[in-house]
Design a protein around this motif. Structure first.
Motif, mmCIF file in Angstrom:
data_model
loop_
_atom_site.group_PDB
_atom_site.id
_atom_site.type_symbol
_atom_site.label_atom_id
_atom_site.label_comp_id
_atom_site.label_asym_id
_atom_site.label_seq_id
_atom_site.Cartn_x
_atom_site.Cartn_y
_atom_site.Cartn_z
ATOM 1 N N SER A 5 0.878 -1.669 0.535
ATOM 2 C CA SER A 5 -0.096 0.073 0.282
ATOM 3 C C SER A 5 0.915 1.001 -0.340
ATOM 4 O O SER A 5 2.027 1.495 0.586
ATOM 5 C CB SER A 5 -0.822 -0.200 0.835
ATOM 6 N N THR A 93 -12.376 -4.872 8.433
ATOM 7 C CA THR A 93 -12.525 -4.429 7.087
ATOM 8 C C THR A 93 -13.196 -3.015 6.805
ATOM 9 O O THR A 93 -14.486 -3.263 7.354
ATOM 10 C CB THR A 93 -12.210 -5.586 5.816
ATOM 11 N N GLY A 94 -13.416 -2.736 5.789
ATOM 12 C CA GLY A 94 -14.105 -2.045 5.156
ATOM 13 C C GLY A 94 -13.704 -0.533 6.143
ATOM 14 O O GLY A 94 -12.907 0.039 6.281
ATOM 15 N N VAL A 95 -14.336 0.961 5.812
ATOM 16 C CA VAL A 95 -14.823 2.315 6.111
ATOM 17 C C VAL A 95 -15.135 1.695 7.829
ATOM 18 O O VAL A 95 -15.419 1.286 8.081
ATOM 19 C CB VAL A 95 -16.314 2.801 5.900
ATOM 20 N N GLU A 125 -22.462 -0.231 3.363
ATOM 21 C CA GLU A 125 -22.547 -1.750 2.217
ATOM 22 C C GLU A 125 -23.725 -1.979 1.746
ATOM 23 O O GLU A 125 -23.242 -1.902 0.132
ATOM 24 C CB GLU A 125 -21.996 -3.078 3.229
ATOM 25 N N GLY A 128 -22.637 0.882 -1.212
ATOM 26 C CA GLY A 128 -22.037 0.646 -2.155
ATOM 27 C C GLY A 128 -20.560 1.597 -2.574
ATOM 28 O O GLY A 128 -19.975 1.826 -3.032
ATOM 29 N N THR A 130 -18.343 1.212 0.523
ATOM 30 C CA THR A 130 -16.881 0.821 0.661
ATOM 31 C C THR A 130 -15.882 0.989 -0.356
ATOM 32 O O THR A 130 -14.424 1.033 0.407
ATOM 33 C CB THR A 130 -17.297 -0.883 1.026
ATOM 34 N N GLN A 131 -15.452 0.604 -1.319
ATOM 35 C CA GLN A 131 -14.617 1.201 -2.478
ATOM 36 C C GLN A 131 -14.848 2.230 -3.176
ATOM 37 O O GLN A 131 -13.615 2.370 -3.429
ATOM 38 C CB GLN A 131 -14.680 -0.597 -3.881
ATOM 39 N N ARG A 132 -15.230 3.026 -2.676
ATOM 40 C CA ARG A 132 -15.891 4.373 -2.884
ATOM 41 C C ARG A 132 -15.094 5.896 -2.513
ATOM 42 O O ARG A 132 -14.151 6.456 -2.433
ATOM 43 C CB ARG A 132 -16.876 4.733 -3.945
ATOM 44 N N PRO A 135 -8.848 4.797 2.321
ATOM 45 C CA PRO A 135 -8.724 3.938 2.976
ATOM 46 C C PRO A 135 -8.436 5.103 4.411
ATOM 47 O O PRO A 135 -8.855 4.199 5.560
ATOM 48 C CB PRO A 135 -7.039 3.964 2.708
ATOM 49 N N ALA A 203 -17.611 10.208 -1.589
ATOM 50 C CA ALA A 203 -17.512 9.580 -2.375
ATOM 51 C C ALA A 203 -17.984 10.135 -3.998
ATOM 52 O O ALA A 203 -16.912 9.815 -4.808
ATOM 53 C CB ALA A 203 -18.253 8.441 -2.254
ATOM 54 N N ARG A 207 -12.074 9.948 -4.885
ATOM 55 C CA ARG A 207 -11.491 8.286 -3.697
ATOM 56 C C ARG A 207 -10.425 9.310 -2.647
ATOM 57 O O ARG A 207 -9.648 8.634 -1.831
ATOM 58 C CB ARG A 207 -10.837 7.141 -4.737
#
Length: 499
Positions: A5, A93-95, A125, A128, A130-132, A135, A203, A207
């Motif tokens: 990372s 894991t996740g936000v 979740e 959607g 989490t990926q947007r 970190p 978001a 990102r």
């Protein structure tokens, strides 16, 4: 495990981060109950033994209460991850949606923050996000008990209050418990939806965005939720205009702007967020997670790692003592500490004594709690000075003068304390520079050789003792003396040495 990372990301088990002393991984355990971040003593011993086998033997607890292991390689990081998995340790894991270390067991909490935190995680979740989201985007849900989350910076904050209408949540963005932008007072359902709406706005920007990047129009929109929508409807947010449509709530929205005169129970920004006061009592400064805390039918013992760091073998020794004394759970705490739970009341004092003998911080008055120091040399290849040696010397010799934050940084990145500090000693090509009331990135007002930095700070401490008015704090004295006088005292010790 072959992808690192980047710096600034979160170095999870699956994505270690390259640092000056090898790869670093960060663990956020979720065992021991919903959101508690607890570990059994045996689990902590297992992690520490793995750190000894595969890293450089240094473990850390961060300012946000995460566990870090340093000095890994590509191969050893993979072995560590496998061993943590074999220990059965669940890692979040996740936000990040963070609650306090005593969440759910603190009798002084206004509200248990865990159910709301779980609702926010589920909504993130479902949306959607989490990926947007980046970190380091995070949410804090604070029940406002003995150990508040005021010192933890977050993009979205929800803090429990108890006005006349019953328990509500004070929602704010972009900051810690003192400087975050206050938005509304809301019931649990509305607070959840405002939090998710703010995260969706972030978001939509990018990102790389954080709540601090939201426009004034967007912030005003978040303050103005007054409509009610079916529970299945999520807010429709335009990234260009920041417009918000309907609002998810299972019941009529009970939200009002902070300080709004229509609600006699509302508190103004000046009296509330800006002063650090909560309805649970006066909290002008967050209590440190060190010492004894009354929890449900028991006592919790808080023990801190000096500068957030400790050799793994000492952590093993402390955890083994805790296991022998009957400790059932060890929670990570914001403020670089461990909370020991479940031991009989008579066992807490012996455990505290063992910790002190091993070199841990066992008193909130310990001067080391006022010093932020990164690993420095030789642990970090980016460092120019031996930060921890300097910190230990300063703490031992100037305990009576440290009522302010002293930051000792191996380089100008300022990893241990990104914000401004009253005094910062920063390593560089010219030696150990002294920065006054700024961050490690600022231009130093004076320099000394790195090996002699503690003596320079000692000279500043002596000046404070001589110049202090009766009843004046050292921090106030520093402000009155000004950067030029402080820098001259710092440099003067070097001049005296030459004579």
């Amino acid at each position: 495990m072959n992808a690192f990372s980047r710096r600034g990301a979160c170095p999870a088990l699956s994505a270690p981060m390259q640092t000056g002393d090898g790869l670093l991984v960060r663990l956020n355990p979720v065992a021991g109950g919903p959101s508690s971040g607890g570990l059994s003593p045996k689990s902590l011993i297992g992690i520490a033994e793995s750190a000894l086998r595969h890293g450089n033997g240094i473990m850390e607890v961060t300012a946000r209460g995460s566990l870090q292991i340093r000095g890994l390689t590509v191969d050893s990081a993979a072995l560590l991850a496998a061993e943590v998995d074999a220990l059965g340790i669940a890692v979040r894991t996740g936000v990040p949606v963070e609650t306090g270390p005593l969440a759910g067991i603190d009798p002084q909490e206004i509200a248990d923050p865990r159910p709301l935190a779980e609702r926010i995680r589920a909504a993130v979740e479902e949306a959607g996000l989490t990926q947007r989201l980046g970190p380091k985007v995070s949410v804090v849900v604070d029940g406002c008990g003995q150990l508040t989350m005021d010192s933890v910076t977050a993009d979205v904050r929800l803090a429990a209050t108890r006005p006349d209408a019953g328990i509500q949540w004070r929602v704010s963005v972009a900051g810690d418990g003192w400087n975050a932008r206050p938005l509304v007072l809301a019931d649990e359902g509305a607070a959840r939806d405002i939090a998710v709406a703010a995260l969706r706005m972030i978001a939509e920007k990018s990102r790389e965005a954080h709540a601090r990047d939201l426009s004034e129009r967007q912030l005003i929109s978040l303050e103005g939720w007054h409509s009610v929508a079916p529970p299945s409807v999520l807010p429709d947010i335009s990234p260009s205009r920041g417009e918000i449509g309907s609002f998810t709530a299972g019941s009529p929205l009970a939200a009002s702007r902070i300080g709004e005169r229509g609600s006699p129970s509302a508190i103004s920004p000046l009296e509330g967020e800006m002063s650090g006061r909560t309805e649970g009592g006066v909290v002008e400064h967050s209590r440190r997670p060190i010492g004894f805390f009354s929890v449900s039918h028991a006592t919790a013992l808080g023990i801190a790692l000096p500068y957030g760091s400790m050799p793994a073998d000492k952590i093993i020794s402390l955890a083994q003592s805790a296991l022998t004394l009957g400790t059932t759970e060890i929670r990570l705490a914001p403020g670089r500490a461990l909370l020991f739970l479940g031991q009989p009341p008579a066992a807490s004092q012996p455990l505290q004594h063992t910790a002190a003998t091993l070199g841990f911080v066992t008193s909130p008055a310990d001067p080391r709690t006022r010093i932020a120091a990164c690993p420095g040399t030789p642990a970090c290849a980016s460092g120019w000075i031996a930060t921890r040696d300097i910190a230990e010397a300063i703490a031992a010799e100037n305990a009576d003068s440290l009522d302010f934050t002293l930051h000792i940084s191996g380089c100008a990145k300022g990893c241990a304390h990104p914000g401004p500090a009253a005094l910062t000693v920063v390593g560089g090509e010219n030696g150990a520079g002294l920065v006054v009331n700024a961050t490690a990135k600022a231009l130093p007002a004076g320099y000394r050789p790195g090996y002699d930095a503690a003596r320079g700070i000692g000279r500043v401490a002596a000046m404070i003792r001589n110049a202090r008015y009766q009843g004046e704090t050292a921090a106030a004295c520093l402000t009155r003396l000004g950067p030029a006088g402080i820098a001259e005292a710092y440099r003067q010790a070097q001049t005296e040495k030459r004579k």
